[in-house]
Each structure stands twice: as C-alpha cells, then as structure tokens.
Design a protein around this motif. Structure first.
Motif, PDB file in Angstrom:
ATOM      1  N   LEU A  20      56.660 178.610 147.945  1.00  0.00           N
ATOM      2  CA  LEU A  20      55.495 177.801 148.628  1.00  0.00           C
ATOM      3  C   LEU A  20      55.741 176.457 148.125  1.00  0.00           C
ATOM      4  CD1 LEU A  20      52.621 180.589 148.079  1.00  0.00           C
ATOM      5  CD2 LEU A  20      54.164 180.148 150.106  1.00  0.00           C
ATOM      6  N   LEU A  21      55.240 175.521 148.996  1.00  0.00           N
ATOM      7  CA  LEU A  21      55.197 174.228 148.671  1.00  0.00           C
ATOM      8  C   LEU A  21      53.573 173.891 148.906  1.00  0.00           C
ATOM      9  CD1 LEU A  21      58.027 172.361 150.207  1.00  0.00           C
ATOM     10  CD2 LEU A  21      57.873 173.529 147.927  1.00  0.00           C
ATOM     11  N   TRP A  22      52.687 173.355 147.963  1.00  0.00           N
ATOM     12  CA  TRP A  22      51.683 172.967 147.913  1.00  0.00           C
ATOM     13  C   TRP A  22      51.333 171.283 147.927  1.00  0.00           C
ATOM     14  CZ3 TRP A  22      48.050 177.337 147.376  1.00  0.00           C
ATOM     15  CH2 TRP A  22      48.802 178.548 146.844  1.00  0.00           C
ATOM     16  N   ASN A  23      50.109 171.075 148.426  1.00  0.00           N
ATOM     17  CA  ASN A  23      49.541 169.782 148.266  1.00  0.00           C
ATOM     18  C   ASN A  23      48.338 169.999 147.300  1.00  0.00           C
ATOM     19  OD1 ASN A  23      48.073 167.489 148.187  1.00  0.00           O
ATOM     20  ND2 ASN A  23      48.428 166.915 150.382  1.00  0.00           N
ATOM     21  N   VAL A  24      48.835 169.684 145.977  1.00  0.00           N
ATOM     22  CA  VAL A  24      47.802 170.028 145.027  1.00  0.00           C
ATOM     23  C   VAL A  24      46.594 169.057 145.347  1.00  0.00           C
ATOM     24  CG1 VAL A  24      47.302 169.838 142.412  1.00  0.00           C
ATOM     25  CG2 VAL A  24      49.447 170.762 143.227  1.00  0.00           C
ATOM     26  N   GLY A  25      46.570 168.014 145.861  1.00  0.00           N
ATOM     27  CA  GLY A  25      45.480 167.179 146.014  1.00  0.00           C
ATOM     28  C   GLY A  25      44.477 167.706 147.034  1.00  0.00           C
ATOM     29  N   ILE A  26      44.734 168.799 147.682  1.00  0.00           N
ATOM     30  CA  ILE A  26      43.671 169.486 148.732  1.00  0.00           C
ATOM     31  C   ILE A  26      43.927 170.946 148.220  1.00  0.00           C
ATOM     32  CG2 ILE A  26      43.766 167.859 150.777  1.00  0.00           C
ATOM     33  CD1 ILE A  26      45.871 169.483 152.026  1.00  0.00           C
TER      34      ILE A  26
END
Length: 407
Positions: free
Chosen positions: A157-163
C-alpha cells in the motif's frame, strides 16, 4: 611475466573502526522476533531500535548524544498491540518515524527534539487497512508524506500520511513481500517476494513492468535499486549458499554478475550509499560486514574488504550521509546490534592527508527538503531528491510538526 593491474579507486582503502564501548549504546533489550528486519533505524538526530516489551510492541528512541548505558526503564514508543516488525525515519523530517506491527496497524510518530521523557503511546496517525501483520515500512525518497507499507496479506500500500489515506493499492504479489526499494527519483518500485521473483512495478498503477526469478533458494531475498538504475540482489542458491547478483532492467532474468559468497544461513541486508556507489552486505548472525564498489567496468562488483567484529549481529542501521563527519573523511556509519544488548557504532573512513573538504568523497547528497508533494507525485510528476552540499558540515533543521488532516 605476469603482473596484476591494480584497479584505481579512491575507495580501495576504506577502513572500518568500531568505537569504544563508552561511545556506543548499551543495555538494550533487542527484539527477539525472527522477522527479517534490520530492527534499527538511524538519522542525524536519533537512533531507534525495536525492543522486547511486555504487553505489545515497542521501540526505543534515543538522541545520538545520549551514548552509554540505557536505563532499563527508559521510556518507549509503544502503542502497538503486537510486536513491532519494522521502523523507518522519514527522510524529510528527522523527528518523524513510522512503525509497522503484527497488530496490522502502521503508526506514524512525532519525536520531540530532546527525545522522549516518558513512554509515548499517541501516534500522529494510525494507518489502518492491512488485514495481516505489517512487516515493511518505507518512505518515498523525494515526495513528501508518501509511505509504502507491505504486509502478510501480500498487499503493498502507498499512503499519503498527510491525510492518513491509502492512495495506491498494489495487489500483484502471490505471497509475502520480503523487501521493497524505490529507484532514485521514486518513479519505479522494486520488490522481492516469497515466490522467488523480483518485480519492477509502476508504483502509481500497480502494474508489473518486469519480473524474473532472482535466486533459486527458498529463503528470503532482498533487492535494491542502485542510483544508475541497475538492480542488486541478495539471496540463496538451491544448495542454500548465499549469493549476490547485479542485473539490468529489461534483462532481469539474465544477471550481469552472480556470485556465491558462503554457506551461512542468515539473510543478507544490502545497505547502499548512492553517493559513493558502495554496497555493504550485513548478514543476520554474521560477525562481518563486507563491502563492495559497483562500477561500470568488469567485474562490475568489486570486493573491497571485510570489517570483522567479535560477535554476531542481530540488526543494523545505516546513517544517512548528511549525518557523517566530513572532517574525518567518514563515508559511512553503522549502528550494529548484537545479542548482548550492545549497539556498536562503526565508522568507515577513507584516510586523507589533507585537512580540506574532500570534494570527491562528498558529492552533493539528499537533504531534508522534499522535492514534490504527495499530490504532485500521485498526479504523475517525478523528481530526484533535492541535494545539499556538505562542505560546511550539516546542521539539522528545526522541523515543523507533521500535521495530518483526516477527512
């Protein structure tokens, strides 16, 4: 008349030195997990080590200045309900670290500049999606807040940690993912899997661009992208001999080099320095660190030397180049865990007579500023890491806190 041509390389004489015990970290209860992770992550401010802890999983974070014996009741970073399997510092914020655990959750933590004075149980964000344990966490090299996680559910999985959200789901592995590595600008992803294959994957679409059997043995393989785009792997032969190989994309199934090293059974971690093109091989349970220089001429992978230690290693962490001491011509620094609870600091230097800054040893190296945002990266933009000069040494910046906007 025979004579050997001695290859000219500025790294022919790289010397490893283990620092004295009082300059190392001692009395650490290193995790007893059998998971093949390095258990250790380091940056210019902090050292983090996965430790044994009662009632869940935890790791310990210490400012690099706090060497010596660690108190048994030293505060932990502990909010996981199961053992922590992997940790990784954010390359764009030295106070932010991600952890993956057997409890299926990935947590991202903010560490104060002074370190932690009491046990930290509140992460900035919990990343919840994996259905099984998460054994791999890896930040994007140039895009801000992009975090890769891989679990025993065979998902990457690739996450956008900012959201706090999944932005890409990669579901092309039939079995557990052993390792993952971004290429230099983060436009391509390399993985190794229990099915013995290495894969080059488009990280935005999850499509496999190329795949090949890496090593015939059934034990864990690892693979890294070199800065040139070539692929370096470690693994085992059918006869359980440890091997390393060098391959070129588009010809993954036909190694440029395949070398058998020994018959030891510990998984080998290739730790790579893109500035010098040196690869350090550190095996679990080994008492040596072997290092090699990768060049464009045969035999391509040149053995330099072996650093010998008195005891086997449980885990190892490599300092980013901006944390090395340019005044002593230090080109790499390792933090090596052994079974007795010592984290030994090993520095590798190239001896030079001159006191001046050695331009050739220290090309500009990735700094702390991200090159692009997570949104730009997801939108198709690629960027190489932003480089900084180490001519005047490196001063850690006071970073803004990571803010997560959960929608």
């Amino acid at each position: 008349m025979s004579f050997r041509v001695v290859r000219s390389s500025k790294f022919r004489h790289v010397y490893g030195t283990g620092l004295k015990r009082d300059q190392c970290f001692d009395n650490i209860r290193v995790s007893k997990s059998s998971w093949d992770s390095t258990f250790c992550a380091v940056n210019p401010k902090f050292l983090a080590i996965i430790v044994e802890s009662a009632g869940g999983g935890a790791f310990i974070v210490m400012p690099l200045s706090k060497v010596g014996r660690i108190n048994p009741d030293h505060p932990l970073v502990g909010g996981h309900k199961g053992p922590v399997l992997d940790i990784a510092w954010c390359p764009h914020n030295d106070n932010v670290i991600a952890s993956g655990s057997e409890d299926c959750v990935v947590k991202v933590w903010q560490i104060p500049d002074s370190g932690i004075s009491r046990t930290l149980t509140d992460p900035i964000v919990d990343l919840v999606y994996h259905q099984r344990r998460v054994g791999l966490v890896l930040w994007h090299p140039s895009a801000q807040n992009v975090l890769l996680t891989a679990g025993s559910d065979n998902l990457v999985l690739l996450w956008n940690v900012g959201i706090g959200e999944v932005i890409v789901k990669i579901d092309c592995h039939p079995d557990i993912v052993y390792s993952a590595c971004w290429n230099w600008d983060g436009s391509s992803l390399l993985t190794t899997c229990k099915d013995k294959k290495i894969r080059i994957i488009n990280p935005r679409t999850g499509d496999i661009e190329e795949e090949a059997i890496s090593h015939e043995g059934s034990k864990a393989t690892r693979a890294i992208f070199l800065r040139s785009g070539l692929v370096f792997t470690t693994g085992f032969s059918k006869m359980s001999e440890r091997q390393y190989s060098l391959r070129a994309p588009d010809h993954l199934s036909d190694p440029i080099v395949m070398v058998e090293l020994d018959t030891s059974n510990g998984v080998m971690f290739p730790l790579y320095d893109p500035d010098t093109n040196l690869v350090y091989l550190c095996g679990k349970g080994d008492s040596v660190i072997r290092y090699f220089e990768i060049t464009a001429e045969p035999p391509f992978v040149h053995y330099i030397s072996t650093f010998q230690t008195p005891d086997p290693q449980r885990g190892i962490g490599m300092m980013p180049k901006r944390g090395c001491d340019v005044n002593s011509c230090e080109i790499s620094r390792f933090f090596r865990l052994n079974n007795s609870g010592l984290c030994q600091v090993i520095t590798f230097t190239v001896p030079r007579k001159s006191e001046l800054f050695q331009e050739d040893l220290y090309p500009d190296t990735p700094g702390e500023e991200p090159a692009i945002t997570a949104e730009e990266w997801l939108g198709g933009k690629d960027a190489e890491p932003l480089l900084i000069s180490l001519r005047d040494g490196y001063a850690p910046s006071h970073k803004k806190e990571l803010k997560v906007i959960v929608t």
